[in-house]
Design an enzyme around this catalytic site. Structure first.
Site, PDB file in Angstrom:
ATOM      1  N   GLU A  42       0.737  -0.777  -1.657  1.00 49.15           N
ATOM      2  CA  GLU A  42      -0.345  -1.522  -1.001  1.00 49.15           C
ATOM      3  C   GLU A  42      -1.568  -1.591  -1.899  1.00 49.15           C
ATOM      4  O   GLU A  42      -2.277  -2.599  -1.900  1.00 49.15           O
ATOM      5  CB  GLU A  42      -0.708  -0.863   0.328  1.00 49.15           C
TER       6      GLU A  42
ATOM      7  N   ASP B  16       1.519   4.636  -0.981  1.00 49.70           N
ATOM      8  CA  ASP B  16       1.121   4.870  -2.364  1.00 49.70           C
ATOM      9  C   ASP B  16      -0.276   5.453  -2.489  1.00 49.70           C
ATOM     10  O   ASP B  16      -1.116   5.350  -1.587  1.00 49.70           O
ATOM     11  CB  ASP B  16       1.228   3.582  -3.177  1.00 49.70           C
TER      12      ASP B  16
END
Length: 445
Positions: free
Chosen positions: A171, A104
């Protein structure tokens, strides 16, 4: 803080490297495989950098990972924890080694000026056109994972066991690893004997790595505190209970939690990163939200921080004579325990990295930092699993020397709009992680 002792620690740590590293021939094979793919890898990295995706939105990235893993002969499961991908390569008896890469990006408008700079916008929270950027190197992490899959598949004659590759979402909000566990990770994957992750580091030159056993990164909590109010007209604040004022009082009160409620010998951070309240100039709202971020290494410190936040918040409501029945709401969001590198696995990896990259490219790890990670939460159902977190250099050639000699960080660190991963980090990271995984499979042989 002086970093000069790290230089002498380097010599000691390199001397401690054991003979469990890969053979010279195997290191040459790793190097050759990555070298022949380097140009393509850089293009994949640039493609990912141009097309960042926010937490739990990583559909295109996940599709690329799944496609690549299938092409290399992995069993693949998608949509674990929304967008997570897991690939399994079974190669005979032996240990189960799990390697994670996060996918991400961050809600930041990129200002690097790179020819492959991100111009992407996406809906995020209340913004329908939030600029998005890979400002923490997860595009590099994903690229390493793709090449590691290829290298490990082509070197199946050199190892035995089960390799589990995990492409993890979210994350950055510290929710992705737990989401994958809750989403059925271990319905598909076997229990790992070791769990490994790597992260770019702008303070380490590209082409080098850094590692150290023991505590590496802090535990963390992301907490939203909603303060209740009674709204009204801006001209008559005396008939309201103003949550904006209460939010300001709470923010200042929280500053005493670390300074006056936590043992000063124990590291702790409490940051209020966002205050959200109201819309118009002349309307007092009926609620305010504070977005808090905690960092800690000691579980008792964590508990004291949370208790202190609630104590201060309750006091603010009392001071503002908020009626009974109006209570603050606490939303616990992303959570992770501290990252602690296992000693034996750190030593095994260090030997492998010295053999693969050269002793001058393996730097001692920095002291523990207050940044956080959640990769190790993938092993939360199996808390005895040894974990290893490696810093892979993504900085300028003089980054580490400048830090040691001048104690100066690079001007563009992670999570800033000008953060850049220097391109030599792409091949170096793939080599480093391939060598590390092979070392775990071949330990004791």
């Amino acid at each position: 803080m002086s970093f000069h002792p790290l230089l002498s620690a380097l010599a000691l740590s390199l001397c401690a490297a054991s003979a469990q590293a890969a053979t010279p021939d195997l290191n040459k094979r790793i190097d050759g495989l990555v070298q022949q793919d380097e140009a393509q890898l850089v293009e994949v990295f640039k493609q990912l950098h141009r097309n960042p995706e926010m937490a739990f939105q990583e559909t295109e990235t996940a599709a690329l990972v799944a496609k690549t893993l299938r092409e290399q002969g992995f069993e693949v499961k998608t949509a674990i924890g929304t967008t997570g991908v897991v690939g399994i390569l079974r190669n005979g008896p032996g240990p189960v080694v799990m390697y994670r890469a996060d996918m991400d990006a961050l809600p930041i408008k990129e200002e690097t000026g790179l020819p492959y700079q991100s111009t992407k916008v996406t809906p995020w929270l209340n913004n329908p056109s939030q600029p998005v950027m890979h400002a923490c190197g997860h595009d590099a992490h994903t690229t390493w994972l793709l090449e590691v899959a290829k290298v490990m598949a082509q070197l199946k004659d050199q190892w035995s066991g089960t390799l589990v590759l995990v492409a993890q979402p979210a994350e950055e909000i510290l929710e992705g690893a737990v989401a994958m566990v809750n989403g059925g990770l271990y319905d598909f994957a076997p229990k790992p004997d070791v769990l490994v992750a790597a992260h770019v580091s702008p303070v380490v030159p590209a082409g080098s790595v850094s590692l150290r056993d023991g505590p590496r990164m802090a535990g963390t909590d992301q907490i939203d505190v909603e303060l209740p109010g009674i709204g009204g007209h801006g001209s008559t604040p005396h008939v309201t209970k103003d949550p904006v004022v209460m939010a300001a009082m709470a923010v200042m009160g929280y500053q005493t939690v670390v300074s006056r409620m936590v043992d000063q010998a124990k590291p702790a951070v409490l940051t209020v990163a966002a205050v959200q309240a109201g819309v118009n100039n002349n309307v007092i709202p009926d609620r305010a939200v504070l977005k808090l971020n905690l960092r800690w290494y000691d579980q008792q410190v964590r508990e004291r921080l949370i208790a202190g936040i609630k104590s201060v918040t309750s006091g603010v409501l009392v001071m503002n004579d908020v009626p009974e029945g109006y209570a603050a709401k606490y939303t616990m969001k992303g959570y992770s325990t501290p990252v602690i590198n296992a000693k034996a696995q750190t030593e095994q990896a260090q030997a492998a990295l010295v053999a693969q990259l050269g002793a001058d490219k393996v730097l001692p790890g920095m002291p523990p930092v207050m940044g956080s990670e959640d990769f190790h939460m993938l092993a939360s159902p199996y808390p005895d699993t040894p974990v290893l977190f490696i810093a892979v250099g993504s900085g300028k050639p003089d980054a580490y020397k400048t830090l040691v000699e001048k104690q100066q960080l690079p001007p563009a660190m992670n999570h800033t709009s000008r953060f850049v991963v220097e391109l030599p980090a792409i091949a170096a990271g793939a080599r480093a992680m391939s060598a590390t995984l092979l070392a775990f499979f071949n330990a004791g042989q």
